[in-house]
Design an enzyme around this catalytic site. Structure first.
Site, PDB file in Angstrom:
ATOM      1  N   TYR A   1      38.888  52.703  12.007  1.00 33.63           N
ATOM      2  CA  TYR A   1      40.240  53.173  12.596  1.00 33.63           C
ATOM      3  C   TYR A   1      40.383  52.803  14.102  1.00 33.63           C
ATOM      4  CZ  TYR A   1      43.065  56.909  14.947  1.00 33.63           C
ATOM      5  OH  TYR A   1      44.202  57.630  15.698  1.00 33.63           O
TER       6      TYR A   1
ATOM      7  N   ASP B   1      32.846  61.887  10.844  1.00 28.85           N
ATOM      8  CA  ASP B   1      34.302  62.180  10.709  1.00 28.85           C
ATOM      9  C   ASP B   1      34.860  62.414   9.367  1.00 28.85           C
ATOM     10  OD1 ASP B   1      37.133  61.846  10.619  1.00 28.85           O
ATOM     11  OD2 ASP B   1      37.196  60.474  12.491  1.00 28.85           O
TER      12      ASP B   1
ATOM     13  N   ILE C   1      37.615  64.009   8.373  1.00 36.14           N
ATOM     14  CA  ILE C   1      39.060  64.544   8.343  1.00 36.14           C
ATOM     15  C   ILE C   1      39.627  64.080   7.117  1.00 36.14           C
ATOM     16  CG2 ILE C   1      39.229  64.323  10.907  1.00 36.14           C
ATOM     17  CD1 ILE C   1      41.111  62.039  10.566  1.00 36.14           C
TER      18      ILE C   1
ATOM     19  N   LYS D   1      45.350  65.501   8.377  1.00 34.05           N
ATOM     20  CA  LYS D   1      45.517  64.915   7.291  1.00 34.05           C
ATOM     21  C   LYS D   1      45.361  65.680   5.941  1.00 34.05           C
ATOM     22  CE  LYS D   1      44.960  61.317   9.981  1.00 34.05           C
ATOM     23  NZ  LYS D   1      46.229  60.411  10.249  1.00 34.05           N
TER      24      LYS D   1
END
Lengths: 486, 438
Positions: free
Chosen positions: A153, A238, A240, A277
């Site tokens: 990302y 991460d 998410i 998300k």
């Protein structure tokens, strides 16, 4: 005697004047094109469709219904106003107990209740963006580094590096093995850092992956745990996109792995979470740092003063996440809708000869357009990307902005629009491929054997005509104007 | 045979994590712990610790509640919640335009229309805590310093220094002139930094002042602005108590001074504001940076990604503060109530033989207990503070935690409790002072 010159401008800091905000990269250029000419089904049907924004917009109807039926969740309504005062003055960085409890429970449910999360280890932050920066401030000094598998990302370049002064070093992954994170790649990246005299403080993984949309298998996760323990570095996971897994294999969280692994030093493991998300609430800025390290929880909590979640929002989130029945239904529906969306899109792309990486999670596809490049370079990828933005009028994100080692991959977001817009997008892609059919550079490895580059419009329509999965009250398809990037 | 087990090398956290710069070990926070362990309650714990160390504004909640009950669309996005989706998705770091306009307009209302604020210059952050840190990241590099007049809000030690690596060099003020900032004091601080080879990047003032509870006069503001211009450094004016000035005409914002100068040289000036004090909403995390410097606005906006205001909260407050009639009414009534409280506590303290600095703003008064000190030292002050906390069960903030140069001053908050509780507190002080006399 010196005169007071009021014309001199005071200097800003290095952080303020460098490019650490990372907004100059192409990831954001596409957004500008979208901002200038945003698609609207009736008012601007030839506008740019936003496919560069990983939002989950498929389940708002469910949430809206819950809100209408639960007015007491809002402290500022007649039903909830007696709570107003207490909530409005609540700025304790531990967060509302009901908020922490609800989030911990939700995190457990998303992981199939295979693990339990402790509310006392939950630290708030300003979205996952704030969470990433916070954990970096806790774990690393200026000049230290984190290893991160590519592609990753683009926001990480800003979140982990800008104000912290920490560096990101790539762990290079390749399509030849579906971008698997291998021990060799980790060791190579680590060795390079050592050689360059850069101290490695941790490894950052995103699972499910953005931009790949894939999940890490158990073996890989165990390998990562073994690697970080060996090197005595932190592991930041991460997660998410945890609830966006819509198909087997099931999601395996790092929290499950470390529970099985007695040898793992728990002080090294930290999870980043958010509701942006999984629930589709990026505006509410609900970021979570969950650490197994007591000192990090304590320090992180103090730092969270710089980015606490609004108590008004904490209260609402606590209410909604505590509704077991609603959440159970939401998670099921969300999975199903994402699965359908994924299927329709990948099918539509396949019909015109475009392959995507096989994925079972995320709000996007990792599209393989290597066959459309005139040569295998970043320049060629960028050229193709400009064509897609300006001619096909789709804002997709080029792989180079994700630090992908191979040119030609593009991330396409598919959950931030309604069905009609999705059909338009697929039609445009189809037309584009048709137009460029004889310009294609065929690479044996990229294409399926039974590739058919020519197709009929009628077939395309057959493919995209699906029973409506959106509520009849679905709002307009365009993403709200995101003027987030100048 | 002994078996030696090698301890796993404990993995290091960052220097920032290990440092004490978060400042939580100071008495400012220790008193809170005492309160947490034994909190006063009118009914269930009338002999508990009364919290007078927390600058909260609880006098005007009824006005907010009344508004909200009549305007449910502010909190529910309208009937059937049609606006919910757009709001839940909104994460643009420019912030809701309606909210920025409402903030600009509210800031103008507070200043009686004597200054104009452009919504395009309003940057949103999750609280003034974040705003002050963010500005510091923008105007100073690690190792640089900001000059801050003493006494100052203890939280600055964390907000300005902890993660930024920036230092604070005090501009020492004293009671001889009611703690006003002088050009000599500014120069002295600047020279001190220079002598330590530290680069000064700006001056940060709080106006109205915390903990003094007093506004800075126009002429002092002019002096400070001239000083920062001469040195070509920044000026940050933290005006989070601007809506809590008892008498509107007594507050002069740096914005007014700039307007009078036709904004010449204004690119060095940045204002911090928040709704935590004036509206009593610290939980909602609403802070703003207003800068006259375009590059600072752009950069601050990008940085605000780490600390955006919840769109749900922006929506609520945009509705509320755009209602100009409501905003005007609120500001007037809030001011009047704070003034009443202030006058009550001053009178009460005076009749017990205690004097305070003459104040005209804020949620607290600056109490002079130096005559009561056994020794005119920091230790003497802390002894007295402990007495206040453990005997009188009043949590007040010792001046040393605010870096005051003279021992014996204490900050006493009066707006975070009911009128009855305030009377109980005053009563305890009376009894204590009577005891001391006998």
């Amino acid at each position: 005697m010196s005169s007071i010159s009021s014309n001199r401008k005071p200097v800003l800091s290095q952080i303020a004047t460098n490019d650490g905000h990372a907004e100059k990269c192409s990831y954001f250029d596409g957004w500008k094109a979208y901002d200038r000419d945003p698609f609207h089904p009736t008012q601007n049907p030839n506008g740019v469709i936003q496919m560069g924004l990983a939002e989950h917009q498929l389940c708002f109807d469910l949430v809206r219904e819950w809100l209408v039926n639960n007015p007491e969740a809002f402290i500022c309504t007649e039903e909830g106003v007696d709570k107003f005062r207490d909530i409005a003055i609540f700025q304790d960085y531990h967060g509302l107990p009901e908020f922490r409890n609800a989030v911990a429970k939700f995190m457990g449910r998303v992981r199939g209740d295979k693990v339990r999360f402790e509310p006392d280890r939950i630290v708030m932050s300003g979205g996952a963006t704030g969470a990433h920066e916070l954990i970096t401030f806790c774990l690393a000094d200026r000049g230290d580094s984190f290893l991160v598998p590519t592609p990753y990302y683009p926001g990480f370049d800003r979140d982990l590096c800008w104000r912290t002064g920490v560096r990101l070093l790539p762990v290079v992954c390749h399509s030849s093995n579906n971008f698997k994170v291998t021990r060799k790649a980790l060791e190579d990246a680590y060795a390079k850092a050592v050689e360059a005299n850069i101290r490695v403080k941790g490894l950052l993984i995103t699972n499910p992956s953005n931009p790949l949309g894939t999940i890490l298998d158990r073996d890989t996760l165990r390998e990562l745990v073994s690697f970080i323990n060996e090197k005595n570095i932190h592991l930041v996971c991460d997660e998410i996109y945890a609830a966006t897994v819509f198909r087997q294999p099931n999601f395996v969280s790092i929290s499950e792995i470390i529970e099985e692994d007695q040898a793992c030093n728990l002080d090294l493991v930290h999870i980043i979470y958010s509701l942006s998300k999984d629930m589709g609430f990026p505006g509410f800025r609900v970021g979570i740092v969950y650490s197994y390290n007591d000192a990090v929880v304590e320090c992180g909590r103090k730092m969270s003063s710089f980015g606490l979640v609004s108590s008004q929002t904490q209260y609402l989130i606590a209410s909604i996440l505590s509704d077991d029945q609603f959440i159970g239904n939401f998670l099921l529906e969300s999975s199903e809708r994402l699965a359908t969306r994924h299927k329709v899109f990948t099918h539509g792309l396949r019909q015109v000869g475009i392959k995507c990486l096989n994925s079972n999670a995320g709000l996007f596809l990792w599209m393989d357009l290597r066959g459309l490049l005139r040569e295998s370079t970043v320049e060629a990828e960028t050229d193709l990307w400009r064509v897609i933005i300006n001619d096909v009028k789709l804002n997709v994100s080029p792989g180079s902005s994700f630090h992908c080692s191979e040119p030609g991959w593009f991330r396409v977001c598919i959950a931030n629009m309604n069905e009609e817009t999705m059909k338009v997008a697929l039609t445009r892609i189809g037309e584009f491929v048709l137009r460029n059919g004889n310009k294609l550079v065929r690479k044996e490895k990229c294409w399926q054997n039974n590739l058919r580059l020519s197709f009929s419009f009628r077939r395309m329509d057959d493919v995209v005509r699906m029973p409506c999965i959106m509520s009849p009250h679905s709002p307009i398809p365009q993403s709200p104007l995101v003027q987030a990037r100048t | 045979m002994t078996i030696e087990i090698e301890a796993a090398p404990s993995v290091q956290l960052s220097r920032v994590a290990d440092s004490e710069t978060h400042g939580e070990n100071s008495p400012y926070f220790a008193g809170w712990k005492a309160y947490d362990e034994n909190p006063y309650n009118e009914v269930s714990n009338p002999s508990g610790v009364i919290q007078m160390g927390l600058a909260e504004n609880q006098v005007s909640f009824d006005l907010l509640e009344e508004y909200l009950e009549k305007h449910s669309e502010a909190s529910t996005w309208g009937k059937g919640a049609p606006g919910f989706r757009e709001n839940a998705l909104f994460q643009d770091y420019h912030g809701l335009i309606t909210f920025r306009k409402a903030m600009a307009s509210f800031m103008e209302e507070i200043r009686g229309g004597r200054a104009k604020f452009d919504p395009e210059r309003v940057v949103l952050t999750a609280g003034a805590t974040a705003a002050n840190e963010l500005l510091t990241f923008i105007i100073a590099d690690p190792g640089d310093a900001l000059l801050v007049p003493t006494p100052y809000y203890p939280g600055f030690d964390r907000d300005l220094r902890w993660r930024t690596g920036v230092k604070i060099v005090p501009i020492v003020c004293d009671s001889s002139n009611n703690f006003q900032i002088t050009t000599q004091a500014l120069e002295a601080a600047y020279e001190l930094a220079k002598s330590m080879n530290i680069r000064v990047r700006g001056v940060l003032i709080t106006n109205p002042s915390n903990p003094l509870g007093a506004t800075i006069s126009r002429s002092v503001l002019e002096d400070i602005l001239d000083f920062t211009t001469k040195k070509n450094i920044h000026l940050v004016s933290d005006e989070i108590y601007s809506g809590s000035v008892f008498s509107p005409s007594e507050f002069v914002s740096v914005a007014e001074v700039l307007e009078a100068r036709e904004y010449k040289g204004s690119e060095r000036v940045h204002i911090v504001y928040s709704l935590s004090k004036d509206l009593g909403l610290p939980g909602f995390r609403v802070g703003t940076i207003y800068s006259y410097n375009d590059k600072v606005v752009t950069t601050a906006r990008r940085m605000s990604s780490f600390t955006l205001i919840s769109s749900q909260t922006q929506h609520l407050l945009a509705c509320m503060l755009s209602d100009k009639k409501f905003a005007k009414k609120y500001v007037e009534i809030n001011r009047a109530r704070l003034r009443e409280r202030y006058e009550r506590i001053i009178t009460g303290l005076r009749s017990a033989g205690i004097e305070c600095l003459k104040g005209n703003a804020g949620l607290f008064c600056w109490m002079n207990l130096s005559p009561l000190l056994e020794k005119p030292t920091r230790e003497g002050e802390l002894d007295l503070w402990r007495t206040m906390l453990h005997e009188l069960k009043l949590n007040i903030s010792p001046g040393s935690s605010c870096h005051c140069s003279e021992p014996g001053w204490f900050r006493v908050c009066f707006a975070n409790m009911s009128e009855h509780t305030l009377e109980v507190a005053l009563d305890r002080i009376h009894k204590y002072m009577d005891q001391r006399r006998t």
